[in-house]
Each structure stands twice: as structure tokens, then as C-alpha cells.
Design an enzyme around this catalytic site. Structure first.
Site, PDB file in Angstrom:
ATOM      1  N   TYR A  22      58.869  49.483  25.961  1.00 47.01           N
ATOM      2  CA  TYR A  22      58.120  49.509  24.701  1.00 47.01           C
ATOM      3  C   TYR A  22      59.056  50.125  23.659  1.00 47.01           C
ATOM      4  O   TYR A  22      59.493  51.270  23.832  1.00 47.01           O
ATOM      5  CB  TYR A  22      56.870  50.387  24.820  1.00 47.01           C
ATOM      6  CG  TYR A  22      55.770  49.820  25.695  1.00 47.01           C
ATOM      7  CD1 TYR A  22      55.782  49.989  27.078  1.00 47.01           C
ATOM      8  CD2 TYR A  22      54.683  49.151  25.125  1.00 47.01           C
ATOM      9  CE1 TYR A  22      54.761  49.488  27.875  1.00 47.01           C
ATOM     10  CE2 TYR A  22      53.653  48.644  25.916  1.00 47.01           C
ATOM     11  CZ  TYR A  22      53.707  48.821  27.286  1.00 47.01           C
ATOM     12  OH  TYR A  22      52.690  48.323  28.072  1.00 47.01           O
ATOM     13  N   TYR A  81      47.772  55.415  30.978  1.00 50.65           N
ATOM     14  CA  TYR A  81      48.392  54.094  31.207  1.00 50.65           C
ATOM     15  C   TYR A  81      47.994  53.524  32.570  1.00 50.65           C
ATOM     16  O   TYR A  81      47.695  52.327  32.686  1.00 50.65           O
ATOM     17  CB  TYR A  81      49.916  54.207  31.072  1.00 50.65           C
ATOM     18  CG  TYR A  81      50.600  52.861  30.977  1.00 50.65           C
ATOM     19  CD1 TYR A  81      50.769  52.222  29.749  1.00 50.65           C
ATOM     20  CD2 TYR A  81      51.058  52.204  32.119  1.00 50.65           C
ATOM     21  CE1 TYR A  81      51.372  50.976  29.652  1.00 50.65           C
ATOM     22  CE2 TYR A  81      51.664  50.957  32.036  1.00 50.65           C
ATOM     23  CZ  TYR A  81      51.815  50.348  30.796  1.00 50.65           C
ATOM     24  OH  TYR A  81      52.406  49.108  30.715  1.00 50.65           O
ATOM     25  N   PRO A  84      46.655  45.365  22.045  1.00 55.78           N
ATOM     26  CA  PRO A  84      47.233  45.222  23.387  1.00 55.78           C
ATOM     27  C   PRO A  84      48.260  46.277  23.801  1.00 55.78           C
ATOM     28  O   PRO A  84      48.694  46.284  24.955  1.00 55.78           O
ATOM     29  CB  PRO A  84      47.897  43.840  23.329  1.00 55.78           C
ATOM     30  CG  PRO A  84      48.152  43.595  21.897  1.00 55.78           C
ATOM     31  CD  PRO A  84      47.079  44.294  21.139  1.00 55.78           C
ATOM     32  N   LYS A 107      45.341  47.489  27.980  1.00 51.83           N
ATOM     33  CA  LYS A 107      44.026  47.930  28.460  1.00 51.83           C
ATOM     34  C   LYS A 107      42.930  46.856  28.436  1.00 51.83           C
ATOM     35  O   LYS A 107      41.882  47.041  29.066  1.00 51.83           O
ATOM     36  CB  LYS A 107      43.546  49.133  27.619  1.00 51.83           C
ATOM     37  CG  LYS A 107      44.329  50.401  27.870  1.00 51.83           C
ATOM     38  CD  LYS A 107      43.867  51.089  29.144  1.00 51.83           C
ATOM     39  CE  LYS A 107      44.898  52.013  29.711  1.00 51.83           C
ATOM     40  NZ  LYS A 107      45.747  51.442  30.757  1.00 51.83           N
ATOM     41  N   HIS A 114      54.822  48.511  39.624  1.00 48.65           N
ATOM     42  CA  HIS A 114      55.693  49.258  38.706  1.00 48.65           C
ATOM     43  C   HIS A 114      55.365  50.743  38.764  1.00 48.65           C
ATOM     44  O   HIS A 114      54.232  51.139  38.562  1.00 48.65           O
ATOM     45  CB  HIS A 114      55.530  48.726  37.275  1.00 48.65           C
ATOM     46  CG  HIS A 114      56.285  47.458  37.030  1.00 48.65           C
ATOM     47  ND1 HIS A 114      56.876  47.150  35.837  1.00 48.65           N
ATOM     48  CD2 HIS A 114      56.572  46.423  37.858  1.00 48.65           C
ATOM     49  CE1 HIS A 114      57.494  45.972  35.927  1.00 48.65           C
ATOM     50  NE2 HIS A 114      57.306  45.513  37.154  1.00 48.65           N
TER      51      HIS A 114
HETATM   52  P1  FAD Z   1      37.631  36.307  27.988  1.00 48.28           P
HETATM   53  O1  FAD Z   1      38.897  36.263  28.752  1.00 48.28           O
HETATM   54  O2  FAD Z   1      37.680  36.058  26.527  1.00 48.28           O
HETATM   55  O3  FAD Z   1      36.643  35.287  28.675  1.00 48.28           O
HETATM   56  C1  FAD Z   1      35.429  34.907  28.069  1.00 48.28           C
HETATM   57  C2  FAD Z   1      35.087  33.507  28.507  1.00 48.28           C
HETATM   58  O4  FAD Z   1      33.833  33.153  27.968  1.00 48.28           O
HETATM   59  C3  FAD Z   1      36.097  32.483  28.002  1.00 48.28           C
HETATM   60  O5  FAD Z   1      36.545  31.699  29.076  1.00 48.28           O
HETATM   61  C4  FAD Z   1      35.331  31.681  26.972  1.00 48.28           C
HETATM   62  O6  FAD Z   1      35.740  30.331  26.931  1.00 48.28           O
HETATM   63  C5  FAD Z   1      33.905  31.837  27.465  1.00 48.28           C
HETATM   64  N1  FAD Z   1      32.908  31.696  26.403  1.00 48.28           N
HETATM   65  C6  FAD Z   1      32.966  32.169  25.139  1.00 48.28           C
HETATM   66  N2  FAD Z   1      31.848  31.847  24.468  1.00 48.28           N
HETATM   67  C7  FAD Z   1      31.071  31.157  25.314  1.00 48.28           C
HETATM   68  C8  FAD Z   1      29.805  30.564  25.196  1.00 48.28           C
HETATM   69  N3  FAD Z   1      29.111  30.601  24.047  1.00 48.28           N
HETATM   70  N4  FAD Z   1      29.292  29.939  26.266  1.00 48.28           N
HETATM   71  C9  FAD Z   1      29.981  29.886  27.435  1.00 48.28           C
HETATM   72  N5  FAD Z   1      31.184  30.430  27.608  1.00 48.28           N
HETATM   73  C10 FAD Z   1      31.731  31.074  26.555  1.00 48.28           C
HETATM   74  N6  FAD Z   1      45.064  42.184  27.113  1.00 48.28           N
HETATM   75  C11 FAD Z   1      46.033  42.897  27.622  1.00 48.28           C
HETATM   76  O7  FAD Z   1      45.754  43.871  28.316  1.00 48.28           O
HETATM   77  N7  FAD Z   1      47.353  42.524  27.412  1.00 48.28           N
HETATM   78  C12 FAD Z   1      47.678  41.410  26.685  1.00 48.28           C
HETATM   79  O8  FAD Z   1      48.843  41.091  26.528  1.00 48.28           O
HETATM   80  C13 FAD Z   1      46.660  40.659  26.121  1.00 48.28           C
HETATM   81  N8  FAD Z   1      46.932  39.567  25.368  1.00 48.28           N
HETATM   82  C14 FAD Z   1      45.889  38.875  24.820  1.00 48.28           C
HETATM   83  C15 FAD Z   1      46.145  37.767  24.011  1.00 48.28           C
HETATM   84  C16 FAD Z   1      45.089  37.052  23.421  1.00 48.28           C
HETATM   85  C17 FAD Z   1      45.390  35.851  22.536  1.00 48.28           C
HETATM   86  C18 FAD Z   1      43.748  37.470  23.636  1.00 48.28           C
HETATM   87  C19 FAD Z   1      42.593  36.728  22.983  1.00 48.28           C
HETATM   88  C20 FAD Z   1      43.508  38.578  24.448  1.00 48.28           C
HETATM   89  C21 FAD Z   1      44.566  39.281  25.036  1.00 48.28           C
HETATM   90  N9  FAD Z   1      44.341  40.384  25.847  1.00 48.28           N
HETATM   91  C22 FAD Z   1      45.343  41.094  26.373  1.00 48.28           C
HETATM   92  C23 FAD Z   1      43.011  40.836  26.161  1.00 48.28           C
HETATM   93  C24 FAD Z   1      42.559  40.330  27.513  1.00 48.28           C
HETATM   94  O9  FAD Z   1      43.074  39.044  27.740  1.00 48.28           O
HETATM   95  C25 FAD Z   1      41.054  40.356  27.505  1.00 48.28           C
HETATM   96  O10 FAD Z   1      40.662  41.711  27.392  1.00 48.28           O
HETATM   97  C26 FAD Z   1      40.407  39.697  28.711  1.00 48.28           C
HETATM   98  O11 FAD Z   1      40.638  38.317  28.702  1.00 48.28           O
HETATM   99  C27 FAD Z   1      38.911  39.976  28.721  1.00 48.28           C
HETATM  100  O12 FAD Z   1      38.286  39.170  29.674  1.00 48.28           O
HETATM  101  P2  FAD Z   1      36.820  38.651  29.445  1.00 48.28           P
HETATM  102  O13 FAD Z   1      36.510  37.860  30.664  1.00 48.28           O
HETATM  103  O14 FAD Z   1      35.937  39.771  29.077  1.00 48.28           O
HETATM  104  O15 FAD Z   1      36.896  37.709  28.173  1.00 48.28           O
HETATM  105  C1  DHB Z   2      51.892  42.793  28.528  1.00 56.60           C
HETATM  106  C2  DHB Z   2      51.053  42.921  27.470  1.00 56.60           C
HETATM  107  C3  DHB Z   2      50.774  44.170  26.986  1.00 56.60           C
HETATM  108  O1  DHB Z   2      49.941  44.314  25.975  1.00 56.60           O
HETATM  109  C4  DHB Z   2      51.333  45.304  27.532  1.00 56.60           C
HETATM  110  O2  DHB Z   2      51.057  46.503  27.001  1.00 56.60           O
HETATM  111  C5  DHB Z   2      52.167  45.168  28.588  1.00 56.60           C
HETATM  112  C6  DHB Z   2      52.444  43.897  29.094  1.00 56.60           C
HETATM  113  C7  DHB Z   2      52.198  41.435  29.061  1.00 56.60           C
HETATM  114  O3  DHB Z   2      51.699  40.458  28.522  1.00 56.60           O
HETATM  115  O4  DHB Z   2      52.978  41.347  30.010  1.00 56.60           O
END
Ligand code: FAD
Ligand code: DHB
Length: 396
Positions: free
Chosen positions: A201, A385, A293, A297, A72
Site C-alpha cells: 500500500y 486488518y 476498499p 473490508k 499472507h
Molecule cells: P454484491 O456482491 O453486490 O451482490 C449482490 C447481488 O445482488 C448481485 O449479484 C446483484 O446482481 C444482485 N441484485 C441486486 N439487486 C437485485 C435485485 N433487485 N433483485 C435480485 N438480485 C439483485 N471489496 C474489497 O474488499 N476489496 C475490493 O477490491 C473491492 N472492489 C470492489 C469493486 C467494485 C466495483 C465493487 C462494486 C465492490 C468492490 N468491493 C471490494 C466490495 C465487495 O466486492 C463487496 O463488499 C461484496 O461484493 C459484497 O457482497 P454482497 O453479496 O453483499 O453484494
Molecule cells: C485488493 C483490494 C483491496 O481493496 C485491498 O485493500 C487489498 C487487495 C485486491 O483487489 O486484491
């Protein structure tokens, strides 16, 4: 069991770190609490910054992303009956973002770890870090009813916001900073053609809306909702009607609707934990910080932590240079706070707050008007962004 780096969490942070370390000959084991199906069933982020895209390619997991991901060059801001385009590519000297779901990134990483014989232990419960302040830390966990000990040189806590890593840091060491927003996002995934080739947005008097996508046939839409919203009260029809009301007329008129294949509500939060290091344990990703979100980021910030941490561990093992590990928290936090600021700012600019008066709404409109008529304003938005650069060099 013994390894060099014990990684808690098999989300994108933990798996990417594991893959990068493996490619450099550094042994590691990932302990994930959930089953693989559960991890791969989570619908989360969708927009990847160029820095993350390049990391995935370097980590030999970029092939499907390059084939199926959508580059994009810009996105749209809709407000006050207008739609203005932010030309990411033109304003940043050629930088773009990639639309490719977090679910797919995670799937590609799992496949790569399997193909290379990486050890990812799913359904590992009661993971507990021990002796992190000593030179001989270890993790204990339970798998299939059996308690196991994993000795390691370093622990990477990539275990998300509710993980055990941050919670096992002493209370007098850890400082946390938090803002909880008075609304959530109701998200729908549908097997329909996206309403536009680019993201929209929208700031609307009824609340924020976002049109995103996962592919040319898979759409992801969000509307701002109340925190105590009951998902059962949101039929697909109600969702589509609300979305249409908040979109620019032209988009509402061409929106293709269909049955939702996923529907969920996510709360919005800003959160930072400092420091991101204690003894031989390092926090990365959501374990250390959460962003609302709006600026897309969350996942990207997790990736920049992994970038700094992987380079620091590689320098430690290959050059006996501990500078990167010593400076990891400071280096990572410098970028974290800037992404926190951008996400907070964009959230504040685009949402309707419950206590918002007419004056506040006017201020939002004036800021959006100024922003989209000023090259400096749009450039500042665009460069945040697409993602601020990773800090390079020895000062890490
Ligand atoms: P996570 O993806 O949370 O991974 C952590 C892992 O550790 C998980 O698999 C969990 O099961 C595991 N874990 C937890 N505790 C333990 C333990 N005690 N022992 C072993 N394993 C454990 N970001 C965006 O940019 N856009 C979005 O639209 C967006 N939507 C989101 C929607 C939701 C519902 C959530 C919760 C987050 C969203 N995010 C979004 C944020 C983004 O998904 C996260 O920033 C990203 O997943 C971070 O990755 P991570 O690996 O650090 O953590
Ligand atoms: C999506 C989520 C976001 O938070 C964003 O800023 C843009 C896209 C997505 O889930 O596609």
C-alpha cells in the site's frame, strides 16, 4: 412457490447464507437479477479475513481456496521513500489473511449450491418484497416473462448497494450515513508475476497505489484517480508508468508489466443504513453498508453479517429461539461501524485529497512514521486488518 428463507441476491452474501442454511436443513431460494456469467465476470475483492476463511471451510466450500489461495503473514506500507512491513502474524498472535479472489469464492459457492441441489434462480427480474411487517412475507419476481410468488418465513436482502431490499424499508424507519470520497481507484488485472510476495500500500505525492495479486501469475494493481477519469484515456502503458512512479524504487525496478485483462474504475464511498432489520426482512452485506476498499473490508464485512444472520436463523428454526434475530441489527452494526472506521481511517491516511495542503501531507507522513515505529500503532492496524473477532454468545 414456498420456502423458509427467501434470499434476494446471488452475490457472495446471498450464496454463502444459502449454503450455510442448506447444511442445517433450512430450505431457501436465491433470486439473482443477473445471469451467472455476469456475476462470475465481476472482478472485486481479493483479501479474505480468517473469519471468512473459516466460514467457507465450515460451509464445505474451502477446498479449492485451501489449495490455491495464498496465506499472507504481512503487508507493506510505502511512504516518504521508505517501505515498512506490518507483521500481521507476529502482531496478532498468529492471525493471517488469505489472498483468494471474490470471483473464485462466488464460483465455489455456485458449484456447491448446484451439487447440493440448491435453488438459485438467475435472471429473476422485478424482485419485490411484500408484507415484510407481517408473519407471512413473500417475494414476487419475473422469470422468463412469468410472474411468480415466493412465500417465505423470512427475507434476507443480500442484494448489494443498489438492491431492492433496503429501498423497500419505510423512509421513516431507515437512517443512512454517507461519505463520498473525491477520488476513485483505477484497477488493472494482468497475467504477470506479482511485484512482491506481499501486498504494498503506497502513499505518494501523486496519489495512492496498491499492488495486490490473485495468484503467483495473476496481478491486481490499483492507482488513485480522479472521479471523472475517462477509462479510454488510460492505455496500459500510461497505467504502468503511473504505477511505477508511485511505487518504492526497488518495486518499480522489478515490476513486470503486460497487457491488462481487465481495467475498471471504482468510486469510493462510506455508507451505513440503520437498522439492518425491518419486520421479517434482514439486510446483509453491501445492501446495508459500503466501505472504501483501502482496508479490504467490503467482502469480509458481508461475511460477518452472514455469520450473525445464519446463526440467528438456525437458532430460530432449531431451538425456537428468536433472540439472535431480534438482536441481529444491533450485533451486526457494532462490527460494521468498527470496520467503517478502519476503512475511513486507512483511506484518509493513504490518499491524496484534492484540497490537501503541505500541512496535511506532513500530518500523513508523521502518522505513518509514528505508526510504523510504534508496536502499539502497528498492532492496532494489524488487528483491524486481519479482522476483528465475531461477537459470540447469547447476547447476540
Ligand atoms: P454484491 O456482491 O453486490 O451482490 C449482490 C447481488 O445482488 C448481485 O449479484 C446483484 O446482481 C444482485 N441484485 C441486486 N439487486 C437485485 C435485485 N433487485 N433483485 C435480485 N438480485 C439483485 N471489496 C474489497 O474488499 N476489496 C475490493 O477490491 C473491492 N472492489 C470492489 C469493486 C467494485 C466495483 C465493487 C462494486 C465492490 C468492490 N468491493 C471490494 C466490495 C465487495 O466486492 C463487496 O463488499 C461484496 O461484493 C459484497 O457482497 P454482497 O453479496 O453483499 O453484494
Ligand atoms: C485488493 C483490494 C483491496 O481493496 C485491498 O485493500 C487489498 C487487495 C485486491 O483487489 O486484491
Amino acid at each position: 412457490m414456498k420456502t423458509q428463507v427467501g434470499i434476494i441476491g446471488g452475490g457472495p452474501s446471498g450464496l454463502l447464507l444459502s449454503q450455510i442454511l442448506h447444511l442445517q436443513g433450512i430450505e431457501n431460494v436465491v433470486l439473482e437479477r443477473q445471469s451467472r456469467d455476469y456475476v462470475l465476470g465481476r472482478i472485486r475483492a481479493g483479501v479474505l479475513e480468517q473469519g471468512l476463511v473459516e466460514m467457507l471451510r465450515d460451509a464445505q466450500v474451502g477446498e479449492r481456496m485451501d489449495r490455491e489461495g495464498l496465506i499472507h503473514d504481512g503487508f507493506h506500507l510505502a511512504f516518504g521513500g521508505r517501505t515498512e512491513r506490518i507483521d500481521l502474524k507476529g502482531l496478532t498472535g498468529g492471525k493471517t489473511v488469505m489472498v483468494y479472489g471474490q470471483t473464485e469464492v462466488t464460483r465455489d459457492l455456485y458449484n456447491a449450491r448446484d451439487d447440493m441441489g440448491g435453488l438459485v434462480i438467475d435472471e429473476a427480474t422485478d424482485v419485490t418484497p411484500h408484507d415484510i411487517e407481517t408473519d407471512a412475507p413473500y417475494l414476487t419476481f419475473v422469470k422468463s416473462g412469468l410472474e411468480t410468488r415466493l412465500d417465505c418465513d423470512f427475507i434476507a436482502a443480500c442484494d448489494g448497494f443498489h438492491g431492492v431490499g433496503r429501498q423497500s424499508m419505510p423512509k421513516n424507519v431507515l437512517k443512512t450515513y454517507e461519505r463520498v470520497y473525491p477520488f476513485g481507484w483505477l484497477g488493472v488485472l494482468s497475467r504477470t508475476r506479482p511485484v512482491d510476495e506481499e501486498l504494498i500500500y503506497a502513499n505518494h505525492a501523486r496519489g495512492f497505489a496498491l499492488c495486490s495479486m490473485r495468484s503467483p501469475t495473476l496481478s491486481r494493481y490499483y492507482v488513485q484517480c480522479a472521479l471523472d477519469e475517462n477509462l479510454d484515456e488510460w492505455s496500459d502503458d500510461r497505467f504502468w508508468d503511473e504505477l511505477k512512479t508511485r511505487l518504492p524504487e526497488a518495486a518499480a525496478a522489478t515490476l513486470v508489466t503486460g497487457p491488462s485483462i481487465e481495467k475498471s474504475i471504482a468510486p469510493l464511498r462510506s455508507f451505513v443504513a440503520e437498522p439492518m432489520t425491518h419486520g421479517r426482512m434482514f439486510l446483509a452485506g453491501d445492501a446495508a453498508h459500503i466501505v472504501p476498499p483501502t482496508g479490504a473490508k467490503g467482502l469480509n464485512l458481508a461475511a460477518s453479517d452472514v455469520y450473525y444472520l445464519s446463526r440467528a436463523l438456525i437458532a430460530q428454526y432449531q431451538k425456537d429461539d428468536e433472540t439472535g434475530l431480534k438482536n441481529y441489527s444491533k450485533t451486526a452494526l457494532s462490527r460494521v461501524w468498527k470496520a467503517e472506521r478502519f476503512s475511513w481511517w486507512m483511506t484518509t491516511l493513504m490518499h491524496k485529497f484534492p484540497d490537501q495542503g503541505v500541512f496535511d501531507a506532513k500530518m500523513q507522513q508523521a502518522e505513518l512514521d509514528y505508526l510504523t515505529s510504534s508496536k502499539a500503532g502497528m498492532t492496532a492496524m494489524a488487528e483491524n486488518y486481519v479482522g476483528l473477532p465475531y461477537q459470540e454468545g447469547d447476547e447476540q
